[in-house]
Design a protein around this motif. Structure first.
Motif, PDB file in Angstrom:
ATOM      1  N   ASN A  81       0.835  -1.194   0.000  1.00 49.19           N
ATOM      2  CA  ASN A  81       0.000   0.000   0.000  1.00 49.19           C
ATOM      3  C   ASN A  81       0.871   1.247   0.000  1.00 49.19           C
ATOM      4  N   ASP A 132       3.381   2.344   2.985  1.00 46.10           N
ATOM      5  CA  ASP A 132       3.960   1.224   3.735  1.00 46.10           C
ATOM      6  C   ASP A 132       5.462   1.430   3.930  1.00 46.10           C
ATOM      7  N   SER A 162       3.192  -2.534   7.136  1.00 47.31           N
ATOM      8  CA  SER A 162       2.559  -1.265   7.463  1.00 47.31           C
ATOM      9  C   SER A 162       3.379  -0.606   8.565  1.00 47.31           C
TER      10      SER A 162
END
Length: 215
Positions: free
Chosen positions: A159, A162, A175
């Motif tokens: 994502n 991240d 994350s």
């Protein structure tokens, strides 16, 4: 093209500093998720980076998508590229790496191939890929390409924002919350390792030194 928004969330500087101090393979003792396919490896030796993921999904060997992602890079970012399993067209070469380096990027991760390997090694920017190719991306724009969207890279969903951790051993993406939860355990294990090596080299029985060994 979708998803060309500049990221607003930044990585905590203290977390980045602690992650830069930990041995990434140590984290592999405690987690199973987040590790990219080991086929994605460093294209130059002796690298160690921590940075924020800026992502791009490339469709149909679209070179313009990478250029749009490059324009969004900020110091310390890592460009993470999904190629749609394209193992022949290289989206990264000397010019791409130079642009990323001039933007202050920490590195580039490609689920595919790169080109201009001699120039990449000379530039010194950490680049991770599956290999090299003389066939490159094309100067065209595909509507299915996107920047700063979730991408699949090396079997891991990455994502925007991240934490990317990469060295000569491979690439790990977590994350910020996952990274913060594991870093102190990794650092504690790293601090214990020199004593374990000392005991082994001194001739102490393996069974008394290593966890689970027979005494």
């Amino acid at each position: 093209m979708n998803g060309t928004v500049r990221l607003t969330q930044t990585l905590d500087a203290e977390l980045v500093s602690r992650l830069q101090s930990v041995s990434f393979p140590t984290i592999g003792h405690f987690l199973e998720e987040g590790f990219l396919d080991p086929g994605i490896r460093s294209m130059l030796p002796n690298v160690h980076l921590v940075g924020r993921a800026v992502t791009v999904r490339i469709a149909s060997a679209d070179a313009f998508a990478t250029n749009r992602a490059l324009a969004l890079l900020e110091p310390g970012d890592v460009l993470v590229i999904e190629t749609g399993h394209d193992a022949t067209h290289a989206p990264v070469g000397a010019v791409t790496a130079c642009a990323a380096q001039c933007a202050g990027a920490a590195g580039i991760v490609v689920d595919g191939v790169v080109t201009d390997i001699v120039e990449l090694r000379s530039a010194g920017l950490p680049v991770f890929a599956r290999g090299t190719s003389v066939l490159t991306a094309k100067r065209k724009l595909d509507a299915n390409s996107a920047v700063n969207v979730p991408v699949l890279c090396g079997g891991v969903m990455v994502n925007p924002g991240d934490v990317v951790m990469a060295d000569d051993n491979g690439v790990l993406v977590l994350s910020p919350e996952e990274a913060a939860a594991i870093v102190d355990l990794g650092l504690s294990t790293d601090r214990a390792e020199p004593d374990i090596l000392r005991r082994l080299r001194s001739g102490e029985a393996i069974g008394t030194v290593l966890p689970g060994g027979m005494e």
